[in-house]
Design an enzyme around this catalytic site. Sequence first.
Site, PDB file in Angstrom:
ATOM      1  N   GLY A  48       0.780  -1.237   0.000  1.00 12.50           N
ATOM      2  CA  GLY A  48       0.000   0.000   0.000  1.00 12.50           C
ATOM      3  C   GLY A  48       0.810   1.285   0.000  1.00 12.50           C
ATOM      4  N   GLU A 103       3.909   4.257   5.747  1.00 16.01           N
ATOM      5  CA  GLU A 103       2.729   3.397   5.679  1.00 16.01           C
ATOM      6  C   GLU A 103       1.607   4.140   4.947  1.00 16.01           C
ATOM      7  OE1 GLU A 103       1.300   0.769   5.455  1.00 16.01           O
ATOM      8  OE2 GLU A 103       0.757  -0.152   7.360  1.00 16.01           O
ATOM      9  N   ASP A 104       0.702   3.376   4.368  1.00 17.60           N
ATOM     10  CA  ASP A 104      -0.403   4.012   3.636  1.00 17.60           C
ATOM     11  C   ASP A 104      -1.468   4.585   4.563  1.00 17.60           C
ATOM     12  OD1 ASP A 104      -1.236   1.482   4.441  1.00 17.60           O
ATOM     13  OD2 ASP A 104      -2.002   0.859   2.491  1.00 17.60           O
ATOM     14  N   ASP A 107      -5.169   2.418  10.839  1.00 20.36           N
ATOM     15  CA  ASP A 107      -6.568   2.160  11.107  1.00 20.36           C
ATOM     16  C   ASP A 107      -6.667   1.817  12.600  1.00 20.36           C
ATOM     17  OD1 ASP A 107      -9.217   1.601  10.531  1.00 20.36           O
ATOM     18  OD2 ASP A 107      -8.824  -0.429   9.853  1.00 20.36           O
ATOM     19  N   LYS A 135      -7.047   7.119  10.195  1.00 21.61           N
ATOM     20  CA  LYS A 135      -8.476   7.016  10.555  1.00 21.61           C
ATOM     21  C   LYS A 135      -8.551   6.938  12.067  1.00 21.61           C
ATOM     22  CE  LYS A 135      -9.861   3.755   7.140  1.00 21.61           C
ATOM     23  NZ  LYS A 135     -10.746   2.625   6.783  1.00 21.61           N
ATOM     24  N   PHE A 156     -14.018   3.246   4.002  1.00 20.52           N
ATOM     25  CA  PHE A 156     -13.032   2.405   3.343  1.00 20.52           C
ATOM     26  C   PHE A 156     -12.557   3.119   2.077  1.00 20.52           C
ATOM     27  CE2 PHE A 156     -10.953  -0.911   1.084  1.00 20.52           C
ATOM     28  CZ  PHE A 156     -10.349  -1.636   2.095  1.00 20.52           C
ATOM     29  N   VAL A 157     -11.261   3.360   2.002  1.00 25.74           N
ATOM     30  CA  VAL A 157     -10.736   4.159   0.891  1.00 25.74           C
ATOM     31  C   VAL A 157      -9.814   3.340  -0.012  1.00 25.74           C
ATOM     32  CG1 VAL A 157     -10.961   6.378   2.065  1.00 25.74           C
ATOM     33  CG2 VAL A 157      -8.857   5.038   2.355  1.00 25.74           C
ATOM     34  N   ASP A 163      -5.771  -0.424  -1.611  1.00 26.18           N
ATOM     35  CA  ASP A 163      -6.520  -1.361  -2.439  1.00 26.18           C
ATOM     36  C   ASP A 163      -7.823  -1.817  -1.799  1.00 26.18           C
ATOM     37  OD1 ASP A 163      -5.116  -2.937  -0.372  1.00 26.18           O
ATOM     38  OD2 ASP A 163      -6.003  -4.652  -1.408  1.00 26.18           O
ATOM     39  N   ARG A 169      -5.400   0.297  -6.667  1.00 27.89           N
ATOM     40  CA  ARG A 169      -4.230   0.997  -6.124  1.00 27.89           C
ATOM     41  C   ARG A 169      -3.763   2.103  -7.054  1.00 27.89           C
ATOM     42  NH1 ARG A 169      -2.164  -2.126  -1.881  1.00 27.89           N
ATOM     43  NH2 ARG A 169      -2.341  -4.378  -2.083  1.00 27.89           N
TER      44      ARG A 169
HETATM   45  P1  IMP Z   1      -4.159  -1.463  11.194  1.00 24.41           P
HETATM   46  O1  IMP Z   1      -3.782  -0.056  11.527  1.00 24.41           O
HETATM   47  O2  IMP Z   1      -3.256  -2.500  11.787  1.00 24.41           O
HETATM   48  O3  IMP Z   1      -5.608  -1.733  11.507  1.00 24.41           O
HETATM   49  O4  IMP Z   1      -4.052  -1.764   9.659  1.00 24.41           O
HETATM   50  C1  IMP Z   1      -3.690  -0.887   8.716  1.00 24.41           C
HETATM   51  C2  IMP Z   1      -3.738  -1.640   7.403  1.00 24.41           C
HETATM   52  O5  IMP Z   1      -5.077  -1.989   7.062  1.00 24.41           O
HETATM   53  C3  IMP Z   1      -3.263  -0.720   6.295  1.00 24.41           C
HETATM   54  O6  IMP Z   1      -1.894  -0.901   6.061  1.00 24.41           O
HETATM   55  C4  IMP Z   1      -4.097  -1.160   5.117  1.00 24.41           C
HETATM   56  O7  IMP Z   1      -3.442  -2.218   4.444  1.00 24.41           O
HETATM   57  C5  IMP Z   1      -5.363  -1.705   5.707  1.00 24.41           C
HETATM   58  N1  IMP Z   1      -6.468  -0.709   5.632  1.00 24.41           N
HETATM   59  C6  IMP Z   1      -7.070  -0.113   6.667  1.00 24.41           C
HETATM   60  N2  IMP Z   1      -8.032   0.732   6.253  1.00 24.41           N
HETATM   61  C7  IMP Z   1      -8.037   0.660   4.904  1.00 24.41           C
HETATM   62  C8  IMP Z   1      -8.809   1.329   3.883  1.00 24.41           C
HETATM   63  O8  IMP Z   1      -9.698   2.165   4.121  1.00 24.41           O
HETATM   64  N3  IMP Z   1      -8.503   1.007   2.595  1.00 24.41           N
HETATM   65  C9  IMP Z   1      -7.535   0.101   2.264  1.00 24.41           C
HETATM   66  N4  IMP Z   1      -6.784  -0.525   3.190  1.00 24.41           N
HETATM   67  C10 IMP Z   1      -7.039  -0.261   4.504  1.00 24.41           C
HETATM   68 MG    MG Z   2      -1.097  -2.062   4.398  1.00 21.77          MG
END
Ligand code: IMP
Ligand code: MG
Length: 183
Positions: A48, A103-104, A107, A135, A156-157, A163, A169
Amino acid sequence: MNKIDNIYKEILVSEEELDERLEELAKDIMKSYEGEKEELVVIGILRGAVIFMTNLITKLDMELTIDFMAVSSYGSSSVSSGVVRILKDLEEEIAGKNILIVEDIIDTGLTLSYLTDNLRKRGAKSVKIATLLDKPDRRKVDVNVDFVGFRIPDEFVVGYGLDYNQKYRNLPFVAALKEEVYS
Ligand code: IMP
Ligand code: MG
């Protein structure tokens, strides 16, 4: 080949906004490493972060090297154990070096909280985080994020690296996916 059609409801961050914000982030990042003697390794989290990382580092006027990691959450993505599996590890040694994780999106924060711990344990001199998107409403664990591109609502983006089922992507902007695409 099908065009990417009718899958997003709204553009949340436009190409122009992305480019402008990356300029600002690059300035902040350069400032934060001013006077720093040890090497900087920018670590992109596959897949990502690839577009964000590529465009960001070309705006960084400083010596650095790049490396990549790929990780996935154990079990289903809804499991909140915080255990992350490393699918692809670094190729460089990072002991004594400054690390900037790119990082992208953050969440729940579980991925980055695991990664920062993991890289600190390998003896990195410092570990900072740059994320394109945040987020905050969905956070489960506190993560200290040094550089945030945009805070976005709980949608969800896709696009600019992000992706849905590995697709979309390549959209040049960040857009909210239509509910009917993933429900
Ligand atoms: P977390 O912070 O461990 O919950 O996970 C983050 C990962 O979840 C990111 O690196 C993305 O790969 C994926 N992710 C979370 N939200 C989104 C979204 O809105 N679109 C696409 N991927 C997402
Ligand atoms: Mg990711």
